[in-house]
Motif scaffolding. Structure first.
Motif, short mmCIF file in Angstrom:
data_model
loop_
_atom_site.label_atom_id
_atom_site.label_comp_id
_atom_site.label_asym_id
_atom_site.label_seq_id
_atom_site.Cartn_x
_atom_site.Cartn_y
_atom_site.Cartn_z
N ASN A 199 23.67 1.89 -3.52
CA ASN A 199 24.13 1.19 -2.60
C ASN A 199 23.40 1.50 -1.14
O ASN A 199 24.23 2.40 -0.38
N VAL A 200 22.38 0.86 -1.05
CA VAL A 200 21.64 1.22 0.34
C VAL A 200 22.17 0.65 1.64
O VAL A 200 22.28 1.33 2.38
N THR A 201 22.97 -0.28 1.49
CA THR A 201 23.67 -0.86 2.74
C THR A 201 24.87 -0.01 3.07
O THR A 201 24.82 0.56 4.36
N SER A 202 25.66 0.82 2.12
CA SER A 202 26.72 1.82 2.74
C SER A 202 26.05 3.02 3.41
O SER A 202 26.44 3.55 4.15
N GLN A 203 24.93 3.35 2.60
CA GLN A 203 24.17 4.76 2.98
C GLN A 203 23.73 4.52 4.52
O GLN A 203 23.70 5.39 5.51
N ARG A 204 23.00 3.08 4.95
CA ARG A 204 22.77 2.99 6.21
C ARG A 204 23.80 2.89 7.07
O ARG A 204 23.81 3.18 8.51
N VAL A 205 24.92 2.58 6.70
CA VAL A 205 26.34 2.59 7.49
C VAL A 205 26.61 4.02 7.93
O VAL A 205 26.83 4.21 9.10
N MET A 206 26.45 4.82 7.03
CA MET A 206 26.81 6.19 7.30
C MET A 206 25.81 6.75 8.35
O MET A 206 26.29 7.65 9.19
N GLU A 207 24.70 6.44 7.95
CA GLU A 207 23.70 7.15 8.78
C GLU A 207 23.80 6.75 10.02
O GLU A 207 23.55 7.51 11.13
N ARG A 208 24.09 5.44 10.39
CA ARG A 208 24.18 4.87 11.58
C ARG A 208 25.46 5.33 12.47
O ARG A 208 25.23 5.51 13.64
N ALA A 209 26.32 5.81 11.67
CA ALA A 209 27.65 6.26 12.30
C ALA A 209 27.57 7.57 12.61
O ALA A 209 28.43 8.45 12.90
N GLY A 210 26.39 8.50 12.01
CA GLY A 210 26.19 9.78 12.77
C GLY A 210 26.26 10.61 11.44
O GLY A 210 26.10 11.87 11.51
N PHE A 211 26.40 10.26 10.22
CA PHE A 211 26.64 11.00 8.97
C PHE A 211 25.46 11.49 8.53
O PHE A 211 24.18 10.77 8.67
N GLU A 212 25.18 12.57 7.89
CA GLU A 212 24.05 13.21 7.25
C GLU A 212 24.36 13.31 5.85
O GLU A 212 25.31 13.90 5.42
N LEU A 213 23.31 13.09 5.15
CA LEU A 213 23.14 13.00 3.73
C LEU A 213 23.21 14.68 3.16
O LEU A 213 22.16 15.22 3.77
N GLN A 214 23.84 14.96 2.24
CA GLN A 214 24.14 16.47 1.94
C GLN A 214 23.04 16.54 0.69
O GLN A 214 22.76 15.71 -0.11
N PRO A 215 22.42 17.72 0.49
CA PRO A 215 21.68 17.85 -0.74
C PRO A 215 22.59 18.01 -1.97
O PRO A 215 21.90 17.54 -3.10
N GLU A 216 23.92 18.20 -2.06
CA GLU A 216 24.49 18.36 -3.23
C GLU A 216 25.24 16.94 -3.45
O GLU A 216 25.33 16.38 -2.38
N ARG A 217 25.48 16.74 -4.85
CA ARG A 217 26.39 15.46 -5.25
C ARG A 217 27.83 15.95 -5.33
O ARG A 217 27.93 17.07 -5.68
N ASP A 218 28.64 14.84 -5.12
CA ASP A 218 30.07 15.43 -5.57
C ASP A 218 30.19 15.41 -7.28
O ASP A 218 29.31 15.19 -8.11
N GLN A 219 31.26 15.59 -7.79
CA GLN A 219 31.65 15.81 -9.21
C GLN A 219 31.29 14.60 -10.22
O GLN A 219 31.21 14.56 -11.18
N GLU A 220 31.46 13.40 -9.41
CA GLU A 220 31.14 12.11 -10.01
C GLU A 220 29.65 11.74 -9.91
O GLU A 220 29.26 10.47 -10.27
#
Length: 229
Positions: A199-220
């Protein structure tokens, strides 16, 4: 003159019914009028650079619940009451006009989760679901909300726009505002949002809102984006 604009000591503004006692900690600003006129005034105050976390009465009775309304240049993020969530779950529109006609399946699922939380007595006002109303015409263009109340200093947000509203920056605007409101609350220092790898679209939304991608993933196995104070 059905409503008044009131303010608290943090320069947050609220729409409140005239003739009703003011909530504790709030003062009158002198601005009164119809609901739409007062909301327009609050939007003007936002443009002046003042905080605009808003408490909005849902009826001409101060004893009734109030919904939170956050204001951005193009959107009103209107909190959903449990009884309104139940209407959405059952196929209704909560008395609002939706871009595309009806809420999406994802929005109805979120409404069902809110209804269940309220029924179990664990719903916390302010930490539920929000509808994204386009300020220019008060049409709903999507929904956003928390995955439960905050815990351990962190809150998780999810979002869903109607197909016709995508690609116009609404999700970024709304996510940024709700995240900023979250981080202004006592004891909160982190906001989390997750999405799938494709879901690249959601990823770009989060990045533009100032969120940073974390190295770890969640339980799912979902990608985790984080915004900290």
């Amino acid at each position: 003159m059905t409503h008044a604009v009131i303010v608290n000591d943090r320069q947050q503004y609220a729409l409140w019914p005239t003739g009703s006692g003011l909530p504790d900690g709030w003062l009158a600003t002198g601005w009164t009028g119809g609901e739409q006129a007062c909301l327009d005034r609050i939007s003007e105050l936002w443009k002046d650079g003042r905080p605009a976390a808003v408490r909005r009465a849902v009826a001409e009775d101060a004893a009734r619940p109030a919904v939170q309304l956050l204001v951005t240049p193009r959107l009103w993020l209107r909190e959903v009451l449990p009884e309104e969530a139940e209407q959405l779950t059952e196929g209704g529109t909560a008395g609002l006009e939706w871009l595309g006609g009806t809420p999406s399946a994802e929005t109805r699922i979120a409404a069902k989760m809110l209804t269940r939380a309220a029924g179990a007595g664990v719903h916390v006002p302010g930490w539920g679901m929000y509808l994204l109303l386009r300020a220019e015409d008060v049409v709903v263009v999507g929904a956003m909300g928390f995955h439960g109340p905050p815990a351990d200093g962190s809150a998780e947000i999810g979002f869903d726009l109607t197909e016709q509203a995508r690609g116009q920056g609404y999700a970024t605007e709304a996510l940024g505002e709700l995240a900023a409101w979250t981080l202004r609350q006592s004891g909160l220092d982190t906001v989390v949002a997750t999405t799938t790898e494709d879901n690249v679209t959601s990823q770009r939304v989060m990045e533009r809102a100032g969120f940073e991608l974390q190295p770890e993933r969640d339980q799912e196995g979902l990608l985790v984006y984080r915004l900290t104070r």
